[in-house]
Design a protein around this motif. Structure first.
Motif, short mmCIF file in Angstrom:
data_model
loop_
_atom_site.label_atom_id
_atom_site.label_comp_id
_atom_site.label_asym_id
_atom_site.label_seq_id
_atom_site.Cartn_x
_atom_site.Cartn_y
_atom_site.Cartn_z
N VAL A 210 -5.15 -0.05 3.13
CA VAL A 210 -4.70 -0.64 2.08
C VAL A 210 -3.83 -1.65 1.87
N VAL A 211 -3.90 -1.91 0.92
CA VAL A 211 -2.96 -3.29 0.41
C VAL A 211 -2.38 -2.77 -0.20
N THR A 212 -0.97 -3.11 0.08
CA THR A 212 0.43 -3.15 -1.00
C THR A 212 1.37 -4.28 -0.12
N ASP A 213 2.23 -4.72 -1.38
CA ASP A 213 3.00 -5.45 -0.93
C ASP A 213 4.70 -4.58 -0.71
N SER A 214 5.22 -5.64 -0.08
CA SER A 214 6.48 -4.39 0.41
C SER A 214 7.07 -3.31 0.05
N SER A 215 7.25 -3.98 -1.05
CA SER A 215 8.26 -3.34 -2.40
C SER A 215 7.96 -1.61 -2.44
N LYS A 216 6.53 -1.13 -1.99
CA LYS A 216 6.37 -0.07 -1.89
C LYS A 216 6.30 0.94 -0.68
N LEU A 217 6.45 0.18 -0.02
CA LEU A 217 6.71 1.00 1.07
C LEU A 217 7.90 1.65 0.68
N PHE A 231 -7.08 5.59 6.16
CA PHE A 231 -6.24 4.52 6.47
C PHE A 231 -6.35 4.18 7.89
N PRO A 232 -6.82 3.99 8.05
CA PRO A 232 -6.24 3.72 9.60
C PRO A 232 -5.62 2.09 9.88
N VAL A 233 -5.37 1.54 9.31
CA VAL A 233 -4.81 -0.40 8.38
C VAL A 233 -3.95 -0.34 7.62
N LEU A 234 -3.30 -0.65 7.38
CA LEU A 234 -1.53 -1.32 5.85
C LEU A 234 -2.10 -2.27 6.37
N LEU A 235 -2.22 -3.30 5.16
CA LEU A 235 -1.26 -5.17 5.15
C LEU A 235 -0.87 -4.71 4.36
N THR A 236 0.38 -6.06 4.89
CA THR A 236 1.86 -5.79 3.44
C THR A 236 2.04 -6.99 4.29
N ASP A 237 3.15 -7.73 3.30
CA ASP A 237 3.86 -8.69 3.68
C ASP A 237 4.94 -8.95 4.56
N ASP A 238 5.08 -10.08 5.49
CA ASP A 238 6.38 -9.79 6.27
C ASP A 238 7.47 -9.42 5.73
N GLY A 239 7.78 -8.93 4.10
CA GLY A 239 9.16 -9.11 3.84
C GLY A 239 9.18 -7.04 4.31
N ALA A 240 8.60 -6.26 4.67
CA ALA A 240 8.50 -5.19 5.02
C ALA A 240 9.75 -5.13 6.19
N ASP A 241 10.15 -4.06 5.57
CA ASP A 241 11.76 -3.28 6.12
C ASP A 241 11.55 -2.56 7.94
N ALA A 242 11.98 -3.37 8.90
CA ALA A 242 11.40 -3.25 10.13
C ALA A 242 10.83 -1.66 11.10
N ALA A 243 12.60 -0.65 10.10
CA ALA A 243 12.35 0.82 10.26
C ALA A 243 11.62 1.76 9.47
N ALA A 246 8.02 0.56 11.80
CA ALA A 246 7.92 1.53 12.81
C ALA A 246 7.75 3.24 12.55
N ASP A 247 8.06 3.90 11.25
CA ASP A 247 8.18 4.47 11.29
C ASP A 247 6.23 4.99 10.88
N LEU A 248 5.67 3.47 10.01
CA LEU A 248 4.18 4.31 9.83
C LEU A 248 3.75 3.81 10.70
N ARG A 249 4.07 2.86 11.56
CA ARG A 249 3.38 2.65 13.31
C ARG A 249 3.01 3.66 14.09
N ALA A 250 4.49 4.61 14.23
CA ALA A 250 5.19 6.35 14.72
C ALA A 250 3.30 7.45 14.15
N ALA A 251 3.20 7.01 12.60
CA ALA A 251 2.34 8.14 11.76
C ALA A 251 0.98 8.03 11.75
N GLY A 252 0.29 6.84 12.79
CA GLY A 252 -0.52 6.94 12.95
C GLY A 252 -1.19 5.40 12.64
N TYR A 253 -1.06 4.74 12.23
CA TYR A 253 -1.40 2.95 11.22
C TYR A 253 -1.23 1.91 11.45
N GLU A 254 -2.24 1.19 12.23
CA GLU A 254 -1.70 0.03 12.37
C GLU A 254 -1.85 -1.77 11.55
#
Length: 258
Positions: A210-217, A231-243, A246-254
């Motif tokens: 999945v490719v999306t900018d951080s505004s859509k997270l 979708f085992p992998v999510l690619l976004t920009d470095d403006g994403a909120d840390a929390a 963390a929720d996305l990683r806890a849900a199983g996404y790399e």
């Protein structure tokens, strides 16, 4: 402000507030009332809004800008994501690209990589006619376009003809653009037909990203595409909120950030 930028800004306001009025737009952008009315009339002719006395309203609650108006939004973030995505592609790969502004940026990044011409080059399978046209002039990139019916807002081909072709191919990697990405709801889009095509393209890939900018997270759109199992992998920009990350990683996404 140039007219194209003004039209983009008007549509941004409309998407956020649901309605705009001429006086507000005159105060905000400094154009004359006559010019502002012409802007609204032009957008109405393209069925991007509905004119009212003194202003305009959005067509529907699920308001989505056409790709030609969205392409300049968060351009820097999309370019960063595109470069990181292109780095995941090796010569000889078969690459799936769904429609969208981020995947369009990925297509440009792939076209700029001279090293992909080594050997047999790469093959790009896409249901986006604008991406196909963008890559058509590159002899080292084999472009496979699905059939289907063009969605006027996204330039994506949708429908059973798309699914028929995708059932017969295998992809090494697929980059899927979305309208929303949420830890609980997964990847979502505004259109159920696009969601069905995106889902199948991801299923046909050895690796779906999945490719999306951080505004859509943290945002949930109308139609579900899939979760971490697809979708085992999510690619976004470095403006994403840390929390949120963390929720996305806890849900199983790399989660990869660019």
């Amino acid at each position: 402000m140039k007219r194209a930028a003004r039209l983009n800004a008007i549509l941004d306001l409309l998407a956020a507030d649901g309605e705009v009025n001429v006086d507000e737009l005159v105060d905000r952008f400094g154009a004359s009332a006559a010019t502002t009315r012409r802007d609204l009339d032009s957008l109405a002719e393209q069925r991007l809004l509905t004119r009212t006395h003194g202003g305009a309203v959005a067509h529907s609650v699920a308001y989505e800008l056409p790709i030609r108006y969205k392409s300049h939004q968060r351009a820097q973030q999309k370019e960063s994501i595109a470069q990181a995505a292109a780095a995941l592609v090796a010569p000889g790969m078969v690459v799936g690209l769904s429609g969208g502004t981020t995947t369009t940026a990925i297509a440009a990044a792939l076209a700029a990589r001279d090293d992909l011409a080594v050997g047999s080059g790469i093959t790009v399978v896409t249901n986006a006619v604008n991406i196909a046209a963008q890559l058509a002039t590159r002899p080292d990139i084999k472009v496979v376009v699905t059939g289907g019916v063009i969605h006027s807002r996204s330039y994506e081909l949708v429908g059973p003809f798309v699914e028929q072709l995708l059932r017969g191919v295998r992809l090494d990697i697929a980059f899927i653009g979305v309208n929303g990405m949420d830890a609980a709801a997964g990847a979502t889009t505004q259109d159920e037909r696009e969601a069905a095509v995106n889902r199948m393209m991801a299923e046909r890939a050895r690796r779906a990203v999945v490719v999306t900018d951080s505004s859509k997270l943290g945002t949930v759109a109308f139609a579900a595409v899939g979760g971490a199992e697809l979708f085992p992998v999510l690619l976004t920009d470095d403006g994403a909120d840390a929390a949120t990350l963390a929720d996305l990683r806890a849900a199983g996404y790399e989660v990869l950030t660019s």
